[in-house]
Scaffold this active site. Sequence first.
Site, PDB file in Angstrom:
ATOM      1  N   SER A 137       6.133  -1.964  -1.797  1.00 19.72           N
ATOM      2  CA  SER A 137       6.147  -2.912  -2.930  1.00 19.72           C
ATOM      3  C   SER A 137       5.171  -2.452  -4.017  1.00 19.72           C
ATOM      4  O   SER A 137       4.136  -3.087  -4.227  1.00 19.72           O
ATOM      5  CB  SER A 137       5.873  -4.342  -2.469  1.00 19.72           C
ATOM      6  OG  SER A 137       4.825  -4.450  -1.545  1.00 19.72           O
ATOM      7  N   SER A 196       2.650  -1.027   8.377  1.00 21.07           N
ATOM      8  CA  SER A 196       3.426  -1.333   9.588  1.00 21.07           C
ATOM      9  C   SER A 196       2.506  -1.450  10.800  1.00 21.07           C
ATOM     10  O   SER A 196       2.656  -2.361  11.618  1.00 21.07           O
ATOM     11  CB  SER A 196       4.463  -0.230   9.857  1.00 21.07           C
ATOM     12  OG  SER A 196       5.403  -0.179   8.813  1.00 21.07           O
ATOM     13  N   GLY A 241       0.840  -1.197   0.000  1.00 23.21           N
ATOM     14  CA  GLY A 241       0.000   0.000   0.000  1.00 23.21           C
ATOM     15  C   GLY A 241       0.871   1.242   0.000  1.00 23.21           C
ATOM     16  O   GLY A 241       2.099   1.169   0.182  1.00 23.21           O
ATOM     17  N   LEU A 242       0.224   2.367  -0.208  1.00 24.10           N
ATOM     18  CA  LEU A 242       0.921   3.656  -0.218  1.00 24.10           C
ATOM     19  C   LEU A 242       1.607   3.915   1.129  1.00 24.10           C
ATOM     20  O   LEU A 242       1.199   3.335   2.147  1.00 24.10           O
ATOM     21  CB  LEU A 242      -0.095   4.780  -0.465  1.00 24.10           C
ATOM     22  CG  LEU A 242      -0.666   4.903  -1.879  1.00 24.10           C
ATOM     23  CD1 LEU A 242      -1.846   5.876  -1.873  1.00 24.10           C
ATOM     24  CD2 LEU A 242       0.408   5.356  -2.867  1.00 24.10           C
TER      25      LEU A 242
HETATM   26  N1  ADP Z   1      -7.250   1.082  10.137  1.00 22.85           N
HETATM   27  C1  ADP Z   1      -5.991   1.533  10.226  1.00 22.85           C
HETATM   28  N2  ADP Z   1      -4.982   0.692   9.963  1.00 22.85           N
HETATM   29  C2  ADP Z   1      -3.715   1.130  10.039  1.00 22.85           C
HETATM   30  N3  ADP Z   1      -3.322   2.365  10.348  1.00 22.85           N
HETATM   31  C3  ADP Z   1      -4.313   3.252  10.629  1.00 22.85           C
HETATM   32  C4  ADP Z   1      -5.669   2.875  10.575  1.00 22.85           C
HETATM   33  N4  ADP Z   1      -6.418   3.954  10.885  1.00 22.85           N
HETATM   34  C5  ADP Z   1      -5.542   4.951  11.132  1.00 22.85           C
HETATM   35  N5  ADP Z   1      -4.259   4.535  10.988  1.00 22.85           N
HETATM   36  C6  ADP Z   1      -3.065   5.366  11.189  1.00 22.85           C
HETATM   37  O1  ADP Z   1      -2.397   5.509   9.936  1.00 22.85           O
HETATM   38  C7  ADP Z   1      -0.979   5.553  10.118  1.00 22.85           C
HETATM   39  C8  ADP Z   1      -0.344   4.468   9.272  1.00 22.85           C
HETATM   40  O2  ADP Z   1       1.045   4.545   9.393  1.00 22.85           O
HETATM   41  P1  ADP Z   1       2.014   3.320   9.061  1.00 22.85           P
HETATM   42  O3  ADP Z   1       1.487   2.072   9.656  1.00 22.85           O
HETATM   43  O4  ADP Z   1       3.390   3.746   9.458  1.00 22.85           O
HETATM   44  O5  ADP Z   1       1.895   3.232   7.482  1.00 22.85           O
HETATM   45  P2  ADP Z   1       2.839   2.492   6.435  1.00 22.85           P
HETATM   46  O6  ADP Z   1       3.647   1.465   7.149  1.00 22.85           O
HETATM   47  O7  ADP Z   1       1.880   1.920   5.441  1.00 22.85           O
HETATM   48  O8  ADP Z   1       3.687   3.564   5.826  1.00 22.85           O
HETATM   49  C9  ADP Z   1      -0.722   5.369  11.591  1.00 22.85           C
HETATM   50  O9  ADP Z   1      -0.536   6.640  12.198  1.00 22.85           O
HETATM   51  C10 ADP Z   1      -2.014   4.706  12.083  1.00 22.85           C
HETATM   52  O10 ADP Z   1      -2.273   4.990  13.443  1.00 22.85           O
HETATM   53 MG    MG Z   2       5.778   1.299   7.373  1.00 21.27          MG
END
Ligand code: ADP
Ligand code: MG
Length: 215
Positions: free
Chosen positions: A108, A41, A34-35
């Site tokens: 990815s 994470s 995903g974006l």
């Molecule tokens: N349903 C959800 N699932 C995952 N993250 C969420 C959700 N709703 C809100 N968030 C918030 O979105 C952000 C996602 O960040 P992160 O997990 O680091 O993204 P990525 O790893 O895809 O870059 C976090 O601050 C998280 O708390």
């Molecule tokens: Mg991440």
Amino acid sequence: MNKSPNVVWQSGGLTREDRERQNGQTACVVWFTGLPCSGKSTVAHAVERTLYDEGRRVYVLDGDNVRHGLCGDLGFTLEERNENIRRVAEVAALLCDGGIIVLTAFISPLRSERSMARSKLPSGRFFEVFCNADLAVCEKRDVKGMYRRARRGEIDNYTGISSPYEAPEHPELRLDTVSLDVAGAAQAVIDMLSDAGILSSKKPLFPQSGQKKKA
Ligand SMILES: Nc1ncnc2c1ncn2[C@@H]1O[C@H](COP(=O)(O)OP(=O)(O)O)[C@@H](O)[C@H]1O
Ligand SMILES: [Mg+2]
């Protein structure tokens, strides 16, 4: 290109099935895509925690962590991203062979590289999970301030801004991380694994193994 043609796979006496039996689980790879800021994470670590608390052997390979070491020599051109994913897919496959439930959290961005990762695993052991959130939502979350920097032109090849993202067409699971909360998203992943029979086997036989007895 394989520069090591004269190597022969060394198999030991133990198989993945042996390790799975000891771990009381079916090993697999759950591949989050995903974006940036779509929740890969966050959801992967929430799933890891739940499975760990159940006594499962589980490990998260996370994009930023892997780039601290194993892939620290790689940048973010498409070619380098592909090499990043190739290495991660190989590590995930090895851990899976070790009887572990592996969760990977990498943007990815290309279908071809995710398909390559899938090809490293036995059939039925690879679960593509699409963390689906609109670019506008991800940009607003901007957990690490990277979107802001990319918009200012301080970061090249930033996915969603100046580098492409190809959404999965047929993921095993599509998580709408805008309407779901983190717990709901993690539960959906666990339900997917349960439905696929990954979590149906008994708990580990030796949950306390490795602890020395006091004399
Ligand atoms: N349903 C959800 N699932 C995952 N993250 C969420 C959700 N709703 C809100 N968030 C918030 O979105 C952000 C996602 O960040 P992160 O997990 O680091 O993204 P990525 O790893 O895809 O870059 C976090 O601050 C998280 O708390
Ligand atoms: Mg991440």
